[in-house]
Each structure stands twice: as C-alpha cells, then as structure tokens.
Design a protein around this motif. Sequence first.
Motif, mmCIF file in Angstrom:
data_model
loop_
_atom_site.group_PDB
_atom_site.id
_atom_site.type_symbol
_atom_site.label_atom_id
_atom_site.label_comp_id
_atom_site.label_asym_id
_atom_site.label_seq_id
_atom_site.Cartn_x
_atom_site.Cartn_y
_atom_site.Cartn_z
ATOM 1 N N ARG A 299 -31.514 29.325 1.306
ATOM 2 C CA ARG A 299 -31.865 27.998 0.248
ATOM 3 C C ARG A 299 -32.904 27.037 1.078
ATOM 4 O O ARG A 299 -33.772 26.596 0.723
ATOM 5 C CB ARG A 299 -30.754 27.465 -0.061
ATOM 6 N N ARG A 300 -32.410 26.989 2.451
ATOM 7 C CA ARG A 300 -33.182 25.980 3.186
ATOM 8 C C ARG A 300 -34.236 26.510 3.556
ATOM 9 O O ARG A 300 -35.412 25.688 3.494
ATOM 10 C CB ARG A 300 -32.328 25.679 4.448
ATOM 11 N N CYS A 301 -34.781 27.863 3.689
ATOM 12 C CA CYS A 301 -35.970 28.214 3.776
ATOM 13 C C CYS A 301 -36.835 28.310 2.506
ATOM 14 O O CYS A 301 -38.104 28.047 2.647
ATOM 15 C CB CYS A 301 -35.671 30.091 4.382
ATOM 16 N N GLU A 302 -36.369 28.438 1.561
ATOM 17 C CA GLU A 302 -37.201 28.475 0.089
ATOM 18 C C GLU A 302 -37.347 26.758 0.038
ATOM 19 O O GLU A 302 -38.832 26.604 -0.457
ATOM 20 C CB GLU A 302 -36.054 28.679 -0.948
ATOM 21 N N ARG A 303 -36.479 25.860 0.388
ATOM 22 C CA ARG A 303 -36.980 24.618 0.085
ATOM 23 C C ARG A 303 -38.100 24.348 1.145
ATOM 24 O O ARG A 303 -38.899 23.467 0.715
ATOM 25 C CB ARG A 303 -35.742 23.873 0.354
ATOM 26 N N GLN B 179 -40.231 26.073 2.301
ATOM 27 C CA GLN B 179 -41.619 26.570 1.976
ATOM 28 C C GLN B 179 -42.319 25.746 0.782
ATOM 29 O O GLN B 179 -43.390 25.598 0.937
ATOM 30 C CB GLN B 179 -41.414 28.204 1.195
ATOM 31 N N GLY B 180 -41.171 25.152 -0.179
ATOM 32 C CA GLY B 180 -41.694 24.321 -1.107
ATOM 33 C C GLY B 180 -42.551 23.272 -0.829
ATOM 34 O O GLY B 180 -43.506 22.568 -1.215
ATOM 35 N N GLU B 181 -41.704 22.564 0.321
ATOM 36 C CA GLU B 181 -42.106 21.404 0.885
ATOM 37 C C GLU B 181 -43.392 21.540 1.760
ATOM 38 O O GLU B 181 -44.156 20.723 1.826
ATOM 39 C CB GLU B 181 -40.915 20.686 1.692
ATOM 40 N N ARG C 130 -45.758 23.809 0.956
ATOM 41 C CA ARG C 130 -46.876 23.866 -0.057
ATOM 42 C C ARG C 130 -47.298 22.595 -0.629
ATOM 43 O O ARG C 130 -48.579 22.103 -0.916
ATOM 44 C CB ARG C 130 -46.469 24.893 -1.307
ATOM 45 N N ASP C 131 -46.365 21.565 -0.700
ATOM 46 C CA ASP C 131 -46.452 20.243 -1.405
ATOM 47 C C ASP C 131 -47.370 19.627 -0.139
ATOM 48 O O ASP C 131 -48.511 18.683 -0.387
ATOM 49 C CB ASP C 131 -45.449 19.406 -1.576
ATOM 50 N N GLN C 132 -47.034 19.646 1.250
ATOM 51 C CA GLN C 132 -47.448 19.045 2.248
ATOM 52 C C GLN C 132 -49.318 19.469 2.308
ATOM 53 O O GLN C 132 -50.118 18.735 2.529
ATOM 54 C CB GLN C 132 -46.951 19.163 3.387
#
Length: 870
Positions: free
Chosen positions: A680-684, A686-688, A690-692
Amino acid sequence: MPKVISYTPPWLSRPSPGAALFSSPAPKDPASSKNTKDAPYLGPSRTLARRGNEVLTVVDNQIRWSSLTRLKDEWQQRARSKNQSNDTESGAPYRILTVPVYDQIRQIIPSPNGAFLAIVADHTVYIAVLPDSAHLSTADSSPIRVKTYQLGPTTHVIPESPVVSALWHPLGVYSNLAGCLVTVTEDAVVRVWELDRNNHWSFDRPTVAADLRKLVDGTSSDQDFAPSGFGKNKGFSSDYVDMEVASARFGGVGSEKEDAWAAMTLWIAMKPGDLYALCPLLPSKWRAPSAAVPSLSAAIIPKMSVLEEDPLDYGDQLAACRQQYEWLAELDNQEPLQIIPGSATEPESEILTRPANLGAIPKLQGPFRVDTGDYADDLDLCDMLVIAAKADTDALMMGEEDELTLNSGGDKLSATVICLSSLSGRVYLCLETGGVEGQWLPKARKNAFRVPDSEQSDLLLLEALDTVEEDRRTSDTWPMFSPDAHSRYNFFVTTSHSVVFISLSSWIQRLEDELQSEDTSGSAFRLQILCEGNASILESIIKVDDASISSSQPAHLPASLVYHDYDLGYLLLTSHACDPYAAVLEKPNFFPSFSLETGAQQTDSPTVPPHRPPYQVPSILYSDSPLEFFVDKHVPHRYRSSLKEKVLLSPATLDLVAAAHRILSAHTNALERAASDLFRRCERLQGELRDQLGQVADVADRIKGVSSEISEDGQRKEGSRSTAALDERLKEAKDRQTELVQRYEAIRNKVLKSGGRPLSEKESSWFAEVEALSQSFDKERKEESAEQISQRLESVKEIASELLTEAKSVASRIPTATEPNTPGSPSSAQPRVPQRLQRAKIADAMKMVERESAVIESITTRLARLNTMV
C-alpha cells in the motif's frame, strides 16, 4: 515552535549498525520468551535514558549503552569510504550492562553526575555504578558486569505496592561514592535514601520515611509517621482510595534562578486528581545554591515583621512563620561543610546540614485540586511536570547598590506552573499562584499553637489539551512528560503512539510582562483578553503507524529523550517495537526579527520543507522462524523419536501438525500484514509521484510560456502578449506589501505605546464609558424581549427618515449666501440689527450667567458645610 527538519537519521536506520542498538535478536531459549500479555502493565515506561551524548536503553530486559556521537561518526566514515562489507564483520555498536534484575525493568534513571543508574522494576529497585565513557567506548563489545546494589532488600522486594517514581534529589550531594535518591510507592510512602558506597547500610535503610496517609491526618511532630511493617494489619481508610499515587516530581532543579523553596518541595499527584506537597524535604547533607539562604531571609524576615504587627488576627500564620525563622536561623549560623566552586554551567554552592531544631518530616500541604468543570470526580492522573517560579531578585537586592543579574532572559514567571496528564490523553496546564513554603507540624506540648487548617487549594486551570486522537485512545495510554532543552516552558508529551510538543513560552512571557507592569490601569481588561486566548501551542512531532505495531511487542512508547549538541543537533529520540523513532528539529528562534522590506519574519536557519517519517521495516520481516524451538517446546519427549520415522496417520500426528499450524499461521499472518502495508505504501508513493510530476510539468509549461515571450536581451518580444496585465499585478502586489508594512508599523507603535506608558485620563474615562454602556445595554437587553427591540429599531428608523425629510425641506427654503439681495450677502438691502440692541442682548446673557454661577457657588458651599457636619 521547532520545525521538523528530518525524521529518523540514516545512522539510526537500517541497514546501518546504529539500528541494532534497539533491535531484539531471536530468543536462544524457549524459557526466555515471556508472555507480557498475561500481566498487563499500566504505569510509566522510562526505558530510555541519556548521559550527555550517550544513550541507555532496555531491550529484552537487558540494559544497553552506546554513544550517539560515535554511531554517527562511524556511519559517516563508512559512507565516505563506501566500504559496506565491514558492517557484518564489525562488532555490536553497543555494550550490554549485565545487572542481576530478573523482573521486567520499567524505569532507568541516571544520577545528575552520571555516576549511578537507578533501575526500577515492578517491586524492586537497584542502584548500578555506571562506568565512565572512556571505559565503555573501548573496542571490546562484550557484555560488562557492573557493580549493583539492591535498594532496601527488605523494603522494595515483596509484591505489595509497586514503586511509582524514583527521583534523584536536586539538592543532594553527588560524587562517585555518594548520592541521594527518593522513592515513592503507590501506597503513598516516601523514602529518602542517602547512598554511600563505603557504608552498605545506606542501601538497606532510608534516612527519612513517611507514610502520607498517616501524615495527612497528623497533628503533632511527635507522632509516628513511619510506614507500617510487613504483615501488619493496616485496617481500612478512605484515604487508601483517594491517596493512590500516580507520579511525583520535585518543584525545581536546584538552580539559583528559581524560588529557593522549589527544589525542596516534593509534589505528589494522586490518581483521583488531588495534589500534595512536602516542603522542605531534605537529606541530612544537602547542596545549597549561593542565593538560596539570602533569598529565604529576604522572604521570611519581612513577612514575620508584618505579621507581628497584628498577632491576634494572624496567630496561625505568625506561628508558622516563626518556625521558618527558627529553621532559617539555625541554617544561617552553620559553617559550610564544603564549598563547591562554580563552573561555566553551575554557580558556586555550599554543603550544609539539615537543621535539627525541627523534624525531618515536614507537614503535608494540600490537597491542591483542579476544577476541570467535568462531571467526573476522578481525573485518572498519570504523570506531572512542575516548573518552578523565578527568584524574587527585587526583594533579595533591596537596599543593595549592585544589581543581581539572575533573571537574564525573559523565560521566567513569578508563579509555579504544574502540568498534569490523564489516562484519556488530556493534559491540564495549571498555575499555582499562592506559593508553597516550608511548614512543620507543632510539637506536642501545652499552650502550643493549633495546627493550621489544611484547606483545599484550587489550582488555576489555564488550558486542557488533548494529545491523543479520539480514535486512537486505548486503555493503556500513559502520557509522560519530557522537558525541552531550550526553554523550561516547552516540553514533549509521549503517548502510546505519538510524541507531541507543547510550548508555553510566548504566553508566559506576555503574562509576566503584564504582572510586572507598573501601570495597573486597564490591567484587568488585558489579563482577561490574555486568559481567554490560547495559552499553549501544540504540534505533533512523531506518529507511529498502526501497521508497524506488532502484537508481540509492547504497545507504549517509552518517554522520549531530547538531545541538543553540536554533533547531534536538536534531536528527539524514542523507540518502538525494536525500531528507533527520531526527529531532527530546527533550533527555535525566540526573538525573530521583522523585515520592513519584505514584511516577513527572518530566522537564522532557512525554511525547511516538511518531511514524511521514513518507512520502518517491521521486525517480523527480519525475525527468525518461530518453528526453531518448536520441537523443544511443543513436542513431548516420547514422540520425538517418531519424528525421524515415517509419518503415520494418528491422533498424535494430527495434534502435532495442528500445533505447528497454529504457530506458523500466526507468523505468516504477521508477514502478510507487513507485506500488504509495504504494498500500500508503494502504491501511494506512485500516486504521489505522478501528482508531483504533473505539478512540475505544469510549472515548466508556465515558465516556458513566459520565457518564450522574452528575448535574450531581457526585453519582451514584439507581438507577444501585452505587459499591462503583468505590470498591473506586480503593482498591486507591491501596493499590498506596502500597505501590510504600514499596518504592521501602526499596530506595533500602538502596542508599544499601550504597554510602555500609563493610560491618560481621556482613555480611562473612555474605557469606563464603554464599560458602563455595555452593562446598560446588557441590562436592557435582558429586560426587553427581541420583539420590543425590533419595534424600537423600526421606530428609530422612521423618526430618522422624518427628520431627514424635514431637514431637506428646510434647507431648500433657506436662500444661500451667494444669492444676490439676501440677508447673508454683502450687498443685501434688508435692515440689519442695531449694535445697541446687540449690546443689550449680550448684557442680559452675561447677567444670566452670573446668576447661574452664584447659584452653583451657594450650592457647593452648602454641600461642603453638610459634609463637615457629618
């Protein structure tokens, strides 16, 4: 408010050797694995201690020592050399201190000079002699057995009442051979131990022992307040419930900058919410700061002179003050046993003996209570922190030509601050304004003064803060205080899952400035505004995720440590589940400068962006398999031989497989939860990311669009967008900045004027008029209903509109002065008023004024005569 620069530094994180200081190896013997859930512990957990830059921690009930500076230096050297292969070959980065403690260690407290270590278990207390840093920093990493003494082998040994607090006396005499420790048990028994390695009896019997449940009802100093012996029937009393001790703290640290009574006062907090004070509680030999005895003289002698002027009205207070005077007189007539020279950190002090004219056990003062306004009677207190009031240098230096610079700096308050924590995670910030002074019980003789009534004293509650979120409150939460390294009015609170920072510095400084102000006009109004606002600042520093909490590890964080050193910086350290949790903080700047050009506060250090706590690898991922000792622990001896034979379908084989499955399933379940948390940390992440990246791309496009319209010489290209919009925005920003600076300067000048000069008569009358108008409005508002007020408002509006219409009509009928042939114009042909008539009218008006003046003078004379007759 300190900013978090970074979290757990790399030299304490895996795979650096420093992380091994807090890690727990696999048990070597099945008998050594203890199930801590069978006996849940609810009490203070202080298994971290510091001595300079060194750290002492308890892992698997063994005490480990290490130097944080050494760990950091070794990590930096290996990082520069890029030689990671030596990490596995080098020895452990810590030393194990072997002590004969078999119960679970709950607290470790080093002495002020670092020569001793108090080890507190559930019912036993040990005193270990700590080797010096040079002896522990050798290349040898093998365990070292330290000299250990059991404190009170017949006192702190049987499971009757656990030890709640162990405190090194701030005024004790410390050396490599001597020290002074105070222990407080849950059954409200206080013992003072004057330790001497040359006298083993000093570890067996305390020099002062008092049962507070007996002392609270004491009437004479000749009574026996010693604790009841083991096996004796103690009976039952309501005090046994109300006087269950939660924590104890001394009121000061023994500095000459604080009140002289503070370091002699032992504060005891009871679990239901009452507080008591023992003053003075001293060993037979104690260290007196250079300003202690003069400060006591400056406070006791004038007070006694005032009370002796009216002995009938202040009989009890005068008798208590005479006790203080007799105690001080014997103290003043002593010759110091030793004079300790001052140093860069500590001033000069003297070694004195405790006066013998009064008993060693003082009177128990209290109870002090906190009115929280809640319906619950019990507060369930856990820990307390006492911040002493500053020394009264004005009274001390009265009549002296030289000035005493004890109170350098503004971080001082002329009142005692008491902070309390409860099981619910709430912290109560209180003020004790009356001051606690030395009191003793009278001797049993005829014509002696009666005991002063111990009436309840209320503490002034400043604020109540919640340090634990409502969804994370547990029954085993025991908040603990840790003082800050920069300010006495800053501290950290360690809960079961977090560490928060609380600051009172700014509010305390404003309160002290108002209390010490010579101008008292408007002081009540300003104090009310000051008290209605927030008194503290709360900031969360460290949070432990629920996913990193293992069911086999204790769920509470130990009390955090605060380091402030050139090598380590401003470091906050705690640990949980064999992992260190730390935060590198920015040194606070208490006096920020304000830039008039930019309108912003300037600090010495740059602004640091916030960081997320680093990922801590759960201990289950690097722990050994639980089946290592399965055969020795779960398989009977008669079935072990069958393990080497073929598997047979039998009930015994089924039981064996089921037992192995239960153990292995628990282990694999923990592994699955740890792996899922990492996923879950790795998925979060990756999402962050992408936002950055999207934000960076957006900014890049905007920069590219702006730069494409500017040529190499810095001028805007022809045909590009108009600069009017950009110039207008820039102008608006500059105007806004100028306006903010002007507003700041106006407010600053107004505040300086209001605080630096007394109020004028006009300002005082304006305050009184506003207050009277407010009271009358409130009174009328209470008497009249909302409908009546609305009706009055409508009638006022109608009258105002009618008057406005009438005024307009009158104004339209009056000719202007500029129109020709008007009375007001210079060329007007209308007749004027003769001067003779004007003089007559003025004479009549003057006579009328004289008559009115004569009437007023006569009335004033009559009133004065009536006042004289009365």
